[in-house]
Structures are given as structure tokens and as C-alpha cells.
Design a protein around this motif. Structure first.
Motif, short mmCIF file in Angstrom:
data_model
loop_
_atom_site.label_atom_id
_atom_site.label_comp_id
_atom_site.label_asym_id
_atom_site.label_seq_id
_atom_site.Cartn_x
_atom_site.Cartn_y
_atom_site.Cartn_z
N TYR A 31 0.83 -1.22 0.00
CA TYR A 31 0.00 0.00 0.00
C TYR A 31 0.86 1.27 0.00
CZ TYR A 31 -4.28 -2.66 0.64
OH TYR A 31 -5.34 -3.52 0.45
N GLU A 72 -3.21 2.70 -4.41
CA GLU A 72 -4.61 2.63 -4.02
C GLU A 72 -5.40 3.87 -4.44
OE1 GLU A 72 -5.54 -0.30 -3.09
OE2 GLU A 72 -7.61 0.38 -3.08
N ARG A 131 -6.48 3.17 -8.07
CA ARG A 131 -6.98 1.85 -8.45
C ARG A 131 -8.37 1.90 -9.08
NH1 ARG A 131 -9.76 -2.53 -6.45
NH2 ARG A 131 -10.54 -1.37 -4.65
N LEU A 132 -9.26 2.71 -8.51
CA LEU A 132 -10.64 2.75 -9.02
C LEU A 132 -10.88 3.94 -9.95
CD1 LEU A 132 -12.75 1.72 -5.89
CD2 LEU A 132 -11.68 0.31 -7.64
N GLY A 150 -11.56 0.98 6.10
CA GLY A 150 -10.65 0.64 5.00
C GLY A 150 -10.95 1.50 3.79
N ALA A 184 -9.39 3.80 2.51
CA ALA A 184 -8.19 4.21 1.75
C ALA A 184 -8.10 5.73 1.63
CB ALA A 184 -8.15 3.50 0.40
N ASP A 201 -8.71 3.89 8.33
CA ASP A 201 -7.82 3.07 7.51
C ASP A 201 -6.51 2.87 8.26
OD1 ASP A 201 -7.81 2.32 4.27
OD2 ASP A 201 -5.82 2.44 5.19
N ALA A 202 -5.89 1.72 8.01
CA ALA A 202 -4.66 1.37 8.72
C ALA A 202 -3.44 2.10 8.19
CB ALA A 202 -4.45 -0.15 8.63
N HIS A 237 -2.80 6.89 3.43
CA HIS A 237 -4.16 6.93 2.89
C HIS A 237 -5.02 7.92 3.67
CE1 HIS A 237 -3.90 2.54 1.13
NE2 HIS A 237 -3.10 3.40 0.52
N ASP A 273 -7.59 0.31 13.09
CA ASP A 273 -7.71 -1.08 12.66
C ASP A 273 -9.19 -1.45 12.61
OD1 ASP A 273 -7.72 -3.94 12.52
OD2 ASP A 273 -5.76 -3.99 13.48
N ALA A 274 -9.57 -2.10 11.51
CA ALA A 274 -10.96 -2.53 11.33
C ALA A 274 -11.42 -3.45 12.47
CB ALA A 274 -11.10 -3.25 9.99
N PHE A 334 -15.09 -2.42 2.48
CA PHE A 334 -14.68 -2.92 1.17
C PHE A 334 -13.18 -3.15 1.15
CE2 PHE A 334 -18.34 -0.20 -0.64
CZ PHE A 334 -19.25 -1.23 -0.44
N GLY A 335 -12.78 -4.35 1.53
CA GLY A 335 -11.40 -4.75 1.31
C GLY A 335 -10.41 -4.56 2.43
N PRO A 336 -10.82 -4.30 3.67
CA PRO A 336 -9.78 -4.02 4.68
C PRO A 336 -9.45 -5.20 5.58
CG PRO A 336 -11.85 -3.30 5.52
CD PRO A 336 -12.12 -3.98 4.20
C1 LIG Z 1 -8.17 -3.05 -1.34
S1 LIG Z 1 -8.14 -1.49 -0.46
C2 LIG Z 1 -9.85 -1.02 -0.68
C3 LIG Z 1 -10.06 0.47 -0.54
C4 LIG Z 1 -11.49 0.95 -0.75
N1 LIG Z 1 -12.34 0.55 0.38
C5 LIG Z 1 -12.09 0.48 -2.05
O1 LIG Z 1 -13.17 -0.08 -2.05
O2 LIG Z 1 -11.46 0.69 -3.10
C6 LIG Z 1 -8.12 -2.00 1.25
C7 LIG Z 1 -7.91 -0.85 2.22
O3 LIG Z 1 -8.08 -1.35 3.54
C8 LIG Z 1 -7.01 -0.89 4.36
N2 LIG Z 1 -6.82 -1.93 5.39
C9 LIG Z 1 -6.29 -3.16 5.25
N3 LIG Z 1 -6.35 -3.84 6.41
C10 LIG Z 1 -6.93 -2.99 7.32
C11 LIG Z 1 -7.28 -3.10 8.69
N4 LIG Z 1 -7.04 -4.23 9.39
N5 LIG Z 1 -7.89 -2.06 9.29
C12 LIG Z 1 -8.15 -0.92 8.60
N6 LIG Z 1 -7.83 -0.74 7.30
C13 LIG Z 1 -7.23 -1.78 6.66
C14 LIG Z 1 -5.83 -0.70 3.44
O4 LIG Z 1 -4.90 0.24 3.96
C15 LIG Z 1 -6.53 -0.21 2.16
O5 LIG Z 1 -6.66 1.19 2.17
#
Ligand SMILES: C[S@@+](CC[C@H](N)C(=O)[O-])C[C@H]1O[C@@H](n2cnc3c(N)ncnc32)[C@H](O)[C@@H]1O
Length: 112
Positions: free
Chosen positions: A9, A14, A17-18, A49, A51, A70-71, A75, A91-92, A107-109
Motif C-alpha cells: 500500500y 490505491e 486503483r478505481l 478501509g 483508503a 484506515d490502517a 491513505h 484497525d478494522a 470494502f477490502g480491509p
Molecule cells: C483493497 S483497499 C480497498 C479500498 C477501498 N475501500 C475500495 O473499495 O477501493 C483495502 C484498504 O483497507 C485498508 N486496510 C487493510 N487492512 C486494514 C485493517 N485491518 N484495518 C483498517 N484498514 C485496513 C488498506 O490500507 C486499504 O486502504
């Protein structure tokens, strides 16, 4: 978060990406369409998460009060600069914010 994932990351992909490329744009537009169906009008939204605020930005422009967790500090810095968005490092699995929220996006964290 695992060091390998943190280094991935830290490369900074990131934020685009979208926003760039067909697959990313499709994911962005489809996500936006589905979220708008459920989010209602002027709610409080938590984007875990979130980003750099790729969804938080348009949600705030739609009139919602948006909080990003976000971690990755890099971001969070970008997301927090968006109008109508407040972002915090966290942290999530141990959220650093208090509700209530009308909608929570996750979405994805779930990397560890
Ligand atoms: C694949 S990206 C997705 C970003 C955005 N939500 C999207 O839909 O495009 C995953 C994000 O989650 C964050 N992330 C990963 N693990 C995490 C955690 N344990 N707690 C909080 N954020 C986390 C990453 O830093 C990154 O910004």
C-alpha cells in the motif's frame, strides 16, 4: 497489518486503483450505484478501509457526513483532506470511532 501488505500500500497505487482503467472504473461505478441504493439521504457513513477516500469523496459531495478509518497513515492523510470527510488511522478489528452510523462500508480491509 502485515509488513508485506503495508509495503504494497505504501507504493501509493490505491489512490488510482478505481479511477484509472476499465476494471477499476467499472468497480467504482457499480459500487457507487449499489451504495446509493442503500445509503439514503444525508446520513452518517463510516467507511472502514476507505483508503484515500475514493468513495468517501463522492459520499460527502452527496451530502453525507463521512468518517474513514484506515490502517495506512498515507491513505488517511489524503482522505482527511477531502471536504466533508474526516479520516483516522485505525484497525478494522478495533475501531477507534464511536457510532452511531447509518451505514458502514467495509470494502477490502480485512488484511491482517
Ligand atoms: C483493497 S483497499 C480497498 C479500498 C477501498 N475501500 C475500495 O473499495 O477501493 C483495502 C484498504 O483497507 C485498508 N486496510 C487493510 N487492512 C486494514 C485493517 N485491518 N484495518 C483498517 N484498514 C485496513 C488498506 O490500507 C486499504 O486502504
Amino acid at each position: 497489518m502485515d509488513q508485506e501488505i503495508r509495503e504494497f500500500y505504501a507504493q501509493g497505487y490505491e489512490d488510482e486503483r478505481l479511477r484509472v482503467g476499465g476494471n477499476g472504473r467499472l468497480e467504482f461505478l457499480r459500487t457507487q450505484e449499489v451504495v446509493r441504493r442503500f445509503v439514503g439521504e444525508r446520513g452518517r457513513v463510516l467507511d472502514v478501509g476507505g483508503a484515500t477516500g475514493v468513495h468517501a469523496g463522492w459520499l460527502a459531495r452527496d451530502g453525507h457526513d463521512v468518517v474513514v478509518v484506515d490502517a495506512m497513515p498515507s491513505h488517511v492523510e489524503v482522505a482527511d483532506a477531502l471536504p466533508g470527510v474526516s479520516a483516522v488511522v485505525g484497525d478494522a478489528r478495533d475501531l477507534p470511532v464511536d457510532g452511531p452510523f447509518d451505514v458502514v462500508l467495509l470494502f477490502g480491509p480485512l488484511a491482517v
